[in-house]
Scaffold this active site. Structure first.
Site, mmCIF file in Angstrom:
data_model
loop_
_atom_site.group_PDB
_atom_site.id
_atom_site.type_symbol
_atom_site.label_atom_id
_atom_site.label_comp_id
_atom_site.label_asym_id
_atom_site.label_seq_id
_atom_site.Cartn_x
_atom_site.Cartn_y
_atom_site.Cartn_z
ATOM 1 N N ARG A 15 20.523 -10.413 13.130
ATOM 2 C CA ARG A 15 20.397 -9.685 11.814
ATOM 3 C C ARG A 15 21.388 -8.681 11.439
ATOM 4 N NH1 ARG A 15 15.060 -6.458 12.805
ATOM 5 N NH2 ARG A 15 15.822 -6.527 15.029
ATOM 6 N N LEU A 17 23.130 -8.997 8.884
ATOM 7 C CA LEU A 17 23.274 -8.576 7.492
ATOM 8 C C LEU A 17 22.301 -7.466 7.325
ATOM 9 C CD1 LEU A 17 23.722 -9.510 4.294
ATOM 10 C CD2 LEU A 17 21.751 -10.770 4.236
ATOM 11 N N LYS A 118 6.621 -14.375 -4.358
ATOM 12 C CA LYS A 118 7.051 -15.218 -3.076
ATOM 13 C C LYS A 118 7.425 -16.653 -3.839
ATOM 14 C CE LYS A 118 4.042 -13.672 0.110
ATOM 15 N NZ LYS A 118 3.746 -13.550 1.430
ATOM 16 N N ILE A 448 -8.863 1.149 3.207
ATOM 17 C CA ILE A 448 -8.515 -0.425 3.512
ATOM 18 C C ILE A 448 -8.278 -0.570 4.988
ATOM 19 C CG2 ILE A 448 -7.016 -2.381 2.808
ATOM 20 C CD1 ILE A 448 -9.091 -1.119 0.462
ATOM 21 N N SER A 450 -5.740 0.964 7.483
ATOM 22 C CA SER A 450 -4.471 1.919 8.332
ATOM 23 C C SER A 450 -4.052 3.179 7.501
ATOM 24 C CB SER A 450 -3.311 0.860 8.339
ATOM 25 O OG SER A 450 -2.669 0.642 6.954
ATOM 26 N N ARG A 532 14.684 -7.235 4.758
ATOM 27 C CA ARG A 532 13.425 -7.208 5.480
ATOM 28 C C ARG A 532 13.327 -8.598 6.325
ATOM 29 N NH1 ARG A 532 9.381 -3.098 4.493
ATOM 30 N NH2 ARG A 532 7.662 -4.673 4.938
ATOM 31 N N TRP A 578 0.843 -16.412 8.344
ATOM 32 C CA TRP A 578 1.913 -15.578 8.911
ATOM 33 C C TRP A 578 2.323 -15.913 10.353
ATOM 34 C CZ3 TRP A 578 -0.013 -10.061 6.249
ATOM 35 C CH2 TRP A 578 0.091 -10.558 4.789
ATOM 36 N N HIS A 711 1.757 1.570 -3.038
ATOM 37 C CA HIS A 711 3.086 1.221 -2.823
ATOM 38 C C HIS A 711 4.066 2.188 -3.459
ATOM 39 C CE1 HIS A 711 1.774 -2.615 -1.466
ATOM 40 N NE2 HIS A 711 2.828 -2.658 -0.786
ATOM 41 N N CYS A 743 -4.697 -0.714 -0.843
ATOM 42 C CA CYS A 743 -4.389 -1.390 0.477
ATOM 43 C C CYS A 743 -4.221 -0.265 1.313
ATOM 44 C CB CYS A 743 -2.964 -2.374 0.124
ATOM 45 S SG CYS A 743 -2.430 -3.153 1.478
#
Ligand code: GLN
Ligand code: ZN
Length: 774
Positions: A15, A17, A118, A448, A450, A532, A578, A711, A743
């Protein structure tokens, strides 16, 4: 016969990058250093492919952030809001690229990033190009030429890779009405031609155009633009060798178009669409042409060893019709969707060597491509024969392995009946019973799942994993977090509480680690976006649940309060989506096995006195096939799996589900078909636009449209949330509505979370007054 690779992972096997980008962004290394690190990755990748024996090695598959964004820069599609950064701030190309990818919030600027979405049905995210009606394009950046020259300097005559002009346009978005982006081709094509001219001048010969949109349902107009565009390229550059690649699905109705494109080589994804080979081999026009066929037979989307026997039979069929010279061997798509190097997995405790033996990452996959060519072309020698027999043995071993197959699980799947997918009573009856038991007010408030995952909690988990904390110590810390969270939720007056998910690292990994049939890697990272990366679990065998997975913490939380605590589970489709999934049985089968495990967990929670259980399915939409004609089949088993997981409970037990950041318009019927008692969805960014879809459809069950955009660090005021809910109320009856964030809150800080949720509860209280007054 030739071998080609379409793209190699750009993150680096350690990783590099990611690390390099993050160090540069935080000012720890210079731009120069970051560029050098990028160059190192490229050189290593080229060297590796060369020494492995790949004939056509890609260049420009590297990117510091995203290949679609690179293209926006190449053709100068830089939205106006970034222009001041270029003119006044004189940002260099890389900082401009990062500003477009991540937004720019300093020195008095507040510029939002490009939207991210996506890449087809993968978990890779690209930055969506933005187009205006009189969009101009002009050559802004020649990264592709530079990388070609760089490869040449290190002794490799590489194959430049470019996202094709039509897929580039189709993947973008019109930012104003009155035009269709495909019509911009007349402005765009000249820039592509200019790039080709430069590549031609630098002596490039092979050019790979990725046109994955050929695997979507295209309109007649789009098909004809494809034809015209590639004819024009051919006219201008008859001597260049154009390789047209598409992947992830069959061409479908675009087959005729593809067959008529004047290119020298066509690449097929024979993993996703093996039947397509026949389409080409039975087309007299194609067989009698000179066009080469690149067979994408090594799966670029998964981590399993190639099955040489199957692959060789495909290659043989092609050779028989086309001859050796016209057949190429390749991975099915770019290898950016699989991890770098299986050889790094040396820890037998993390990855069982018996399972490792069945796997292949990018480095191993290019070796497979080369071996397949050797098996076709070279005189038999011991080394090649050994590779072949090892491959056959690995396949056999996997087929019959005891760690994969669990008769009990298989029998259980076979004995699923339609009744298992149906709740005792319909929603109306359930709602009445649940109301009597739960006694919730109108506009019930909840979250939601968490709560903030602080650095502290992450540090505890890391210590626990290393053995620096005992299980008891770790558990005590988690228990304290849960106790604080429950007390605080009671204090501010939320109606349905959650335990906070402090014990979970990731919503899929947490369950995978407790289920049979899952394996994990140490270095199996795949780029998700920019810096990510994700490390998907590997589902290698029949899935079963040796013990309950969430009852301990959920019932602990419930023991601290008289208010209902919602049990939190990840749904079967999301767990499947996933993970890297086994390829020796249909995905639907694996999904049903996971669903049965979740069903057992749901029932255990119910038995433990949990009256509300949420089954998250944020990934249900992204699993949709690329061609619409295959949607129903997918939705049938995906919805069925959710219902299988959810339907074992009594009427009184309330099932919630949660989805985020999806377009629901075209799958509304299936969402309703899940028959969850309550669905919570992301809504606040779109100012409740999403809710229109639910209203138009007359969605029958209860809904919690998110009123707090989690977000963003920004906290919405009570008044704002009331306004959003009033809008919701204008579309749907009040007694159908819940009040909740968009979320989970794991990425937020407690400071903001506290403020926002208090305001949210206050908003709900005020809304109740107006409703009762009515
Ligand atoms: N329950 C999960 C959480 O709150 C849901 C996450 C998600 O939708 N991606 O974090
Ligand atoms: Zn979510």
């Amino acid at each position: 016969m030739r071998t080609q690779n379409l793209g190699y992972p750009r993150i680096g096997s350690q990783r590099e990058l990611k690390k390099s980008l993050e160090q540069y962004w935080s000012g720890k290394i210079s731009l120069q250093q970051m560029l050098l690190n990028g160059k190192d990755i490229r050189l290593q990748n080229w060297e590796l492919q060369k020494s492995t024996g790949i004939d056509l090695i890609p260049c420009n598959d590297f990117s510091f952030y995203d290949h679609v964004l690179d293209l926006s820069l190449m053709v100068g599609a830089i939205p106006e809001r970034f222009h001041s950064l270029m003119v006044d701030k004189q940002l260099n190309d890389y900082d401009l690229l990062f500003a477009m990818a991540r937004g720019y919030q300093k020195d008095g600027y507040d510029i939002t990033a490009l939207e991210m979405t996506k890449w087809f049905d993968t978990n890779y995210h690209y930055l969506v190009p933005e187009f205006t009606a009189n969009q101009k394009f002009s050559l802004y950046n020649t990264k592709v030429v530079q990388e070609y020259l760089e490869a040449k300097q290190s002794g490799i005559n590489a194959k430049p890779v470019l996202l094709g002009p039509l897929s580039y346009l189709l993947l973008g978005k019109e930012k104003e009405p009155g035009f269709h982006r495909i019509d911009l081709i007349k402005n765009l094509l000249p820039v592509y031609l200019e790039v080709l001219e430069k590549l031609d001048a630098a002596n490039a010969f092979y050019i790979q155009f990725d046109e994955p949109c050929l695997s979507l349902d295209l309109t007649y107009k789009e098909q004809s633009v494809f034809l015209k565009t590639y004819q024009e390229i051919k006219t201008k550059f008859p001597h260049l060798h154009i390789i047209l690649t598409s992947y992830f699905d069959c061409f479908g109705h675009n087959l005729e178009t593809v067959l008529s494109l004047p290119v020298q080589t066509i690449h097929l994804d024979l993993v996703r669409c093996p039947a397509q080979l026949d389409d080409f081999l039975t087309s007299p026009g194609f067989v009698n042409s000179k066009t080469n066929l690149s067979l994408g037979i090594v799966d670029g989307r998964n981590i399993w060893k190639n099955d040489f026997l199957t692959s060789l039979s495909l290659v043989n069929a092609a050779v028989e019709k086309l001859g050796h010279d016209r057949v190429w061997i390749a991975p099915s798509c770019s290898l950016i969707h699989c991890p770098c190097d299986l050889d790094l997995e040396v820890n037998a405790e993390t990855l069982n060597p018996a399972i490792k033996k069945w796997m292949a990452f990018a480095k191993q996959k290019i070796e497979e491509v080369v071996t397949l060519k050797q098996l076709m072309c070279e005189v038999s020698d011991i080394q090649i024969n050994t590779k072949f027999s090892e491959n056959i043995a690995a396949q056999q071993d996997r087929l019959s392995s005891e760690i994969i197959h669990n008769t009990h699980v298989k029998e259980r799947v076979l004995s699923i009946t339609p009744d298992d997918l149906i709740r005792q009573d319909d929603f109306v009856k359930r709602k009445r019973k649940q109301r009597d038991v739960l006694k919730l007010p109108v506009f019930p408030t909840t979250t939601i799942g968490s709560f903030p995952q602080t650095a502290e909690i992450r540090a505890w988990r890391a210590k626990f994993r290393k053995g620096d904390l005992t299980e008891q110590q770790y558990d005590e810390l988690v228990a304290k977090e849960i106790r604080d969270a429950i007390n605080w939720q009671e204090e501010i007056g939320l109606d349905v509480l959650v335990h906070g998910e402090f014990e979970r690292n990731d919503m899929v990994e947490y369950f995978g680690e407790q289920l049979n049939g899952f394996a994990f890697t140490q270095h199996g990272w795949v780029q998700s976006y920019g810096s990510r990366c994700v490390k998907p679990p590997v589902i290698f065998g029949d899935v079963s649940r040796p013990a309950s997975m969430t009852v301990k913490w959920t019932s602990f939380a419930q023991s601290l309060t008289r208010k209902p605590v919602k049990g939190m589970l990840t749904g079967p489709v999301t767990i499947l989506q996933w993970s890297f999934v086994r390829n020796d049985q249909p995905r639907s089968e694996t999904c049903r096995q996971i669903a049965l495990a979740i069903r057992d967990e749901v029932l255990d929670l119910e038995k433990a006195g949990i009256s509300i259980i949420q089954i998250d399915e944020p990934a249900i939409r992204e699993g949709l096939p690329l061609h619409k004609e295959n949607w129903n089949e997918y939705l049938h088993w995906a919805v069925g799996s959710f219902r299988l997981a959810a339907s074992g409970v009594k009427n009184e037990t309330q099932i919630h589900t949660h989805m985020c950041y999806s377009e629901f318009n075209d799958i509304m019927e299936s969402i309703a078909d899940l028959d969850a008692d309550v669905i919570t969805i992301e809504c606040s960014r779109s100012q409740m636009e999403l809710l229109d879809v639910f209203a138009d459809f007359s969605y029958p069950n209860d809904i919690g449209p998110g009123v707090y955009d989690i977000h963003s660090p920004r906290t919405p005021s009570k008044a704002e949330m009331i306004k959003l809910m009033q809008h919701a109320q204008s579309l749907l009856p009040a007694d159908q509505l819940w009040v909740n964030p968009d979320c989970g809150l794991k990425t937020r800080h407690w400071v903001e979370t506290r403020i926002a949720l208090k305001e949210m509860v206050a908003a709900a209280k005020e809304l109740r007054v107006t409703v009762t007054a009515d």
